[in-house]
Motif scaffolding. Structure first.
Motif, PDB file in Angstrom:
ATOM      1  N   LEU A   1       0.863  -1.186   0.000  1.00  0.00           N
ATOM      2  CA  LEU A   1       0.000   0.000   0.000  1.00  0.00           C
ATOM      3  C   LEU A   1       0.895   1.231   0.000  1.00  0.00           C
ATOM      4  CD1 LEU A   1      -2.636  -1.062   2.702  1.00  0.00           C
ATOM      5  CD2 LEU A   1      -2.598  -1.550   0.242  1.00  0.00           C
ATOM      6  N   VAL A   2       0.725   2.076  -0.987  1.00  0.00           N
ATOM      7  CA  VAL A   2       1.599   3.252  -1.092  1.00  0.00           C
ATOM      8  C   VAL A   2       0.745   4.510  -1.219  1.00  0.00           C
ATOM      9  CG1 VAL A   2       3.527   1.976  -2.117  1.00  0.00           C
ATOM     10  CG2 VAL A   2       1.824   2.983  -3.625  1.00  0.00           C
ATOM     11  N   LYS A   3       1.237   5.591  -0.661  1.00  0.00           N
ATOM     12  CA  LYS A   3       0.440   6.825  -0.643  1.00  0.00           C
ATOM     13  C   LYS A   3       1.264   7.993  -1.173  1.00  0.00           C
ATOM     14  CE  LYS A   3      -2.193   9.774   2.451  1.00  0.00           C
ATOM     15  NZ  LYS A   3      -2.319  10.305   3.805  1.00  0.00           N
ATOM     16  N   GLN A   4       0.624   8.812  -2.001  1.00  0.00           N
ATOM     17  CA  GLN A   4       1.274  10.055  -2.444  1.00  0.00           C
ATOM     18  C   GLN A   4       0.936  11.138  -1.429  1.00  0.00           C
ATOM     19  OE1 GLN A   4      -0.177  12.218  -5.950  1.00  0.00           O
ATOM     20  NE2 GLN A   4       1.884  12.073  -6.780  1.00  0.00           N
ATOM     21  N   VAL A   5       1.958  11.828  -0.955  1.00  0.00           N
ATOM     22  CA  VAL A   5       1.737  12.822   0.104  1.00  0.00           C
ATOM     23  C   VAL A   5       2.379  14.156  -0.270  1.00  0.00           C
ATOM     24  CG1 VAL A   5       1.626  11.157   2.019  1.00  0.00           C
ATOM     25  CG2 VAL A   5       3.842  12.012   1.285  1.00  0.00           C
ATOM     26  N   PRO A   6       1.848  15.262   0.245  1.00  0.00           N
ATOM     27  CA  PRO A   6       2.562  16.534   0.085  1.00  0.00           C
ATOM     28  C   PRO A   6       3.845  16.458   0.906  1.00  0.00           C
ATOM     29  CG  PRO A   6       0.559  16.828   1.400  1.00  0.00           C
ATOM     30  CD  PRO A   6       0.588  15.390   0.975  1.00  0.00           C
ATOM     31  N   ASP A   7       4.918  17.018   0.393  1.00  0.00           N
ATOM     32  CA  ASP A   7       6.212  16.888   1.055  1.00  0.00           C
ATOM     33  C   ASP A   7       6.276  17.791   2.278  1.00  0.00           C
ATOM     34  OD1 ASP A   7       8.745  16.390   1.798  1.00  0.00           O
ATOM     35  OD2 ASP A   7       9.696  16.968  -0.083  1.00  0.00           O
TER      36      ASP A   7
ATOM     37  N   ARG B   1      -1.578  22.867  -1.823  1.00  0.00           N
ATOM     38  CA  ARG B   1      -0.894  21.719  -2.438  1.00  0.00           C
ATOM     39  C   ARG B   1       0.064  22.159  -3.548  1.00  0.00           C
ATOM     40  NH1 ARG B   1      -2.681  16.748  -0.428  1.00  0.00           N
ATOM     41  NH2 ARG B   1      -4.445  17.098   0.934  1.00  0.00           N
ATOM     42  N   ALA B   2      -0.248  23.308  -4.174  1.00  0.00           N
ATOM     43  CA  ALA B   2       0.633  23.784  -5.251  1.00  0.00           C
ATOM     44  C   ALA B   2       2.016  24.144  -4.702  1.00  0.00           C
ATOM     45  CB  ALA B   2      -0.005  24.985  -5.927  1.00  0.00           C
ATOM     46  N   ALA B   3       2.077  24.544  -3.407  1.00  0.00           N
ATOM     47  CA  ALA B   3       3.363  24.953  -2.835  1.00  0.00           C
ATOM     48  C   ALA B   3       4.136  23.785  -2.244  1.00  0.00           C
ATOM     49  CB  ALA B   3       3.127  26.008  -1.749  1.00  0.00           C
ATOM     50  N   LEU B   4       3.503  22.635  -2.170  1.00  0.00           N
ATOM     51  CA  LEU B   4       4.173  21.469  -1.596  1.00  0.00           C
ATOM     52  C   LEU B   4       4.240  20.366  -2.647  1.00  0.00           C
ATOM     53  CD1 LEU B   4       2.464  21.215   1.920  1.00  0.00           C
ATOM     54  CD2 LEU B   4       4.824  21.787   1.471  1.00  0.00           C
ATOM     55  N   PRO B   5       5.422  20.008  -3.096  1.00  0.00           N
ATOM     56  CA  PRO B   5       5.498  18.955  -4.106  1.00  0.00           C
ATOM     57  C   PRO B   5       4.935  17.639  -3.573  1.00  0.00           C
ATOM     58  CG  PRO B   5       7.690  19.558  -3.305  1.00  0.00           C
ATOM     59  CD  PRO B   5       6.731  20.515  -2.674  1.00  0.00           C
ATOM     60  N   ALA B   6       4.319  16.849  -4.484  1.00  0.00           N
ATOM     61  CA  ALA B   6       3.772  15.555  -4.069  1.00  0.00           C
ATOM     62  C   ALA B   6       4.870  14.508  -4.174  1.00  0.00           C
ATOM     63  CB  ALA B   6       2.604  15.188  -4.973  1.00  0.00           C
ATOM     64  N   VAL B   7       5.043  13.731  -3.123  1.00  0.00           N
ATOM     65  CA  VAL B   7       6.118  12.726  -3.103  1.00  0.00           C
ATOM     66  C   VAL B   7       5.579  11.366  -2.659  1.00  0.00           C
ATOM     67  CG1 VAL B   7       7.949  14.412  -2.633  1.00  0.00           C
ATOM     68  CG2 VAL B   7       6.774  13.308  -0.709  1.00  0.00           C
ATOM     69  N   PHE B   8       6.407  10.374  -2.837  1.00  0.00           N
ATOM     70  CA  PHE B   8       6.132   9.009  -2.375  1.00  0.00           C
ATOM     71  C   PHE B   8       6.274   9.040  -0.856  1.00  0.00           C
ATOM     72  CE2 PHE B   8       6.512   4.803  -4.744  1.00  0.00           C
ATOM     73  CZ  PHE B   8       6.197   3.990  -3.683  1.00  0.00           C
TER      74      PHE B   8
ATOM     75  N   ASP C   1       1.655   8.816 -10.491  1.00  0.00           N
ATOM     76  CA  ASP C   1       3.104   9.082 -10.541  1.00  0.00           C
ATOM     77  C   ASP C   1       3.878   8.157  -9.602  1.00  0.00           C
ATOM     78  OD1 ASP C   1       2.785  11.046 -12.377  1.00  0.00           O
ATOM     79  OD2 ASP C   1       2.876  12.715 -10.951  1.00  0.00           O
ATOM     80  N   ILE C   2       3.326   7.931  -8.383  1.00  0.00           N
ATOM     81  CA  ILE C   2       4.098   7.068  -7.459  1.00  0.00           C
ATOM     82  C   ILE C   2       3.984   5.604  -7.874  1.00  0.00           C
ATOM     83  CG2 ILE C   2       4.125   8.622  -5.458  1.00  0.00           C
ATOM     84  CD1 ILE C   2       1.976   6.693  -4.227  1.00  0.00           C
ATOM     85  N   LEU C   3       2.912   5.273  -8.600  1.00  0.00           N
ATOM     86  CA  LEU C   3       2.812   3.886  -9.085  1.00  0.00           C
ATOM     87  C   LEU C   3       3.887   3.633 -10.141  1.00  0.00           C
ATOM     88  CD1 LEU C   3      -1.079   3.507  -9.274  1.00  0.00           C
ATOM     89  CD2 LEU C   3       0.475   2.710  -7.481  1.00  0.00           C
ATOM     90  N   ARG C   4       4.083   4.633 -11.037  1.00  0.00           N
ATOM     91  CA  ARG C   4       5.173   4.494 -12.034  1.00  0.00           C
ATOM     92  C   ARG C   4       6.520   4.381 -11.311  1.00  0.00           C
ATOM     93  NH1 ARG C   4       1.568   7.192 -15.407  1.00  0.00           N
ATOM     94  NH2 ARG C   4       1.775   9.115 -14.225  1.00  0.00           N
ATOM     95  N   GLU C   5       6.674   5.215 -10.281  1.00  0.00           N
ATOM     96  CA  GLU C   5       7.920   5.182  -9.502  1.00  0.00           C
ATOM     97  C   GLU C   5       8.162   3.772  -8.942  1.00  0.00           C
ATOM     98  OE1 GLU C   5       9.905   8.090  -8.966  1.00  0.00           O
ATOM     99  OE2 GLU C   5      11.270   6.567  -8.176  1.00  0.00           O
ATOM    100  N   ALA C   6       7.099   3.149  -8.442  1.00  0.00           N
ATOM    101  CA  ALA C   6       7.231   1.786  -7.885  1.00  0.00           C
ATOM    102  C   ALA C   6       7.567   0.786  -8.992  1.00  0.00           C
ATOM    103  CB  ALA C   6       5.944   1.395  -7.175  1.00  0.00           C
ATOM    104  N   LEU C   7       6.992   0.999 -10.178  1.00  0.00           N
ATOM    105  CA  LEU C   7       7.304   0.103 -11.311  1.00  0.00           C
ATOM    106  C   LEU C   7       8.772   0.257 -11.704  1.00  0.00           C
ATOM    107  CD1 LEU C   7       4.048   0.690 -13.415  1.00  0.00           C
ATOM    108  CD2 LEU C   7       4.681  -1.457 -12.299  1.00  0.00           C
ATOM    109  N   TYR C   8       9.294   1.496 -11.682  1.00  0.00           N
ATOM    110  CA  TYR C   8      10.706   1.731 -12.031  1.00  0.00           C
ATOM    111  C   TYR C   8      11.617   0.956 -11.073  1.00  0.00           C
ATOM    112  CZ  TYR C   8       9.066   5.980 -14.480  1.00  0.00           C
ATOM    113  OH  TYR C   8       8.417   6.875 -15.292  1.00  0.00           O
ATOM    114  N   ARG C   9      11.151   0.819  -9.815  1.00  0.00           N
ATOM    115  CA  ARG C   9      12.028   0.216  -8.792  1.00  0.00           C
ATOM    116  C   ARG C   9      11.846  -1.297  -8.679  1.00  0.00           C
ATOM    117  NH1 ARG C   9      13.655   4.522  -4.697  1.00  0.00           N
ATOM    118  NH2 ARG C   9      12.985   6.466  -5.640  1.00  0.00           N
TER     119      ARG C   9
END
Ligand SMILES: Cc1cc2nc3c(=O)[nH]c(=O)nc-3n(C[C@H](O)[C@H](O)[C@H](O)COP(=O)(O)OP(=O)(O)OC[C@H]3O[C@@H](n4cnc5c(N)ncnc54)[C@H](O)[C@@H]3O)c2cc1C
Length: 290
Positions: A8-14, A31-38, A73-81
């Motif tokens: 289970l993975v969540k995208q969160v504001p940094d 949310r625009a001022a905080l990048p979304a991260v894994f 975006d974080i799902l692609r990130e997980a696929l890359y890894r």
């Protein structure tokens, strides 16, 4: 042993890089001022899953997130890894979910995925910060849970052995499968993106992204099923709308207050007994503790 592993993975504001623009005047997050991260501990959970896969060839790692379209975006990130399959759970019916409604939707999606040996998640998300979702999902699935894990030592047909952090030490726990494990930040860091996987999975997309993209990659997607990020809605998980989103959320936020500490409000205490006693007395007095 071929394992079915779900992460289970969540995208969160940094929230680690909060600047002056992080909050809107009305108290909501800008949310625009905080990048979304894994979510950081979800990367630790993903690494535990990939280590299990390394030790058990033929195992499958499925990553699942509930969130808006951009969470792909974080799902692609997980696929890359190294993840094998990615699922985005997204529907307006999930909006406004508190931890209970989030856990319900995630547990229904896990049921839809079907047979699993182990579900891994982060101990805590850096935005909500409750650490409730993992334990609640375990309870809803009716499986045992081991929390705050820093290493899965072994896993066989019936049991997993894991080291979990406790105050002043480490506890070694043996638990029966299927099992849910929450992984903390002291666990092994996630391996970096793999260059070959990036070349392949940068085209991975949800059906919604594809339609917005003018079906640029349709042919590749037809040729490589792993490039299709599944997109599930309430119906797909046979969810009960009254248990999702705002209507399924007993938590009601009455008020959000911005607190900015000023220098004159700070106090300095030394490690002297008298200072410590005074500090405890003050905290008891204003009901911060006790
Ligand atoms: C009344 C109320 C309304 C809310 N409305 C919204 C809203 O409209 N939009 C919004 O984005 N948030 C909303 N939230 C926040 C949302 O409830 C939490 O972000 C969410 O339930 C997860 O809780 P947490 O962040 O404390 O996760 P934790 O319990 O700290 O997370 C532990 C682990 O669970 C897993 N996990 C948690 N959330 C997810 C997820 N979504 N997908 C996959 N895995 C996950 C991860 O592995 C994570 O590391 C609302 C909260 C409340 C109280």
């Amino acid at each position: 042993m071929e394992l079915n592993i779900i992460v289970l993975v969540k995208q969160v504001p940094d929230t680690r890089n909060v600047g002056g623009q992080a909050m809107n005047a009305d108290g909501t997050i800008n949310r625009a001022a905080l990048p979304a991260v894994f979510n950081p501990e979800d990367l630790n959970a993903l690494e535990q899953a990939l280590l299990l896969k390394d030790k058990n060839p033929g195992s499958r790692v499925v990553v699942l997130t509930m969130g808006p379209g951009r969470a792909a975006d974080i799902l692609r990130e997980a696929l890359y890894r190294g993840a094998d399959e990615a699922i985005l759970l997204t529907d307006r019916a999930f909006a406004g979910a508190d931890t209970l409604a989030t856990s319900y939707a995630l547990s229904m999606a896990v049921r839809r995925i079907g047979c699993f040996d182990i579900v891994l998640c982060g101990r805590q998300a850096i935005d909500g910060d409750t650490a409730q979702v993992g334990p609640q999902v375990a309870q809803m699935l009716g499986v045992p849970q081991v929390t705050c894990v820093r290493n899965i030592v072994s896993l066989d047909n019936s049991f997993a052995v894991a080291e979990r952090s406790i105050e002043n030490g480490v506890e070694v726990v043996k638990a029966p499968l299927p099992l849910l494990v929450t992984v903390e930040g002291t666990a092994a860091s996630c391996r970096p993106r793999n260059a070959y996987r990036m070349l392949r999975f940068h085209r991975a997309a949800t059906p919604t992204e594809l339609s917005a993209d003018g079906f640029r990659y349709t042919e590749q997607l037809q040729a490589d099923e792993a490039l299709c990020i599944k997109e599930w809605n309430l119906q797909d998980i046979a969810g009960d709308a009254s248990r999702c989103g705002l209507s399924g959320s007993p938590t009601k936020v009455r008020n959000v207050e911005n607190i900015v500490f000023k220098v004159k409000e700070s106090k300095r205490y030394t490690a002297a007994d008298g200072d410590l006693k005074a500090l405890v007395a003050e905290l008891l007095d204003n009901h911060t503790i006790g």
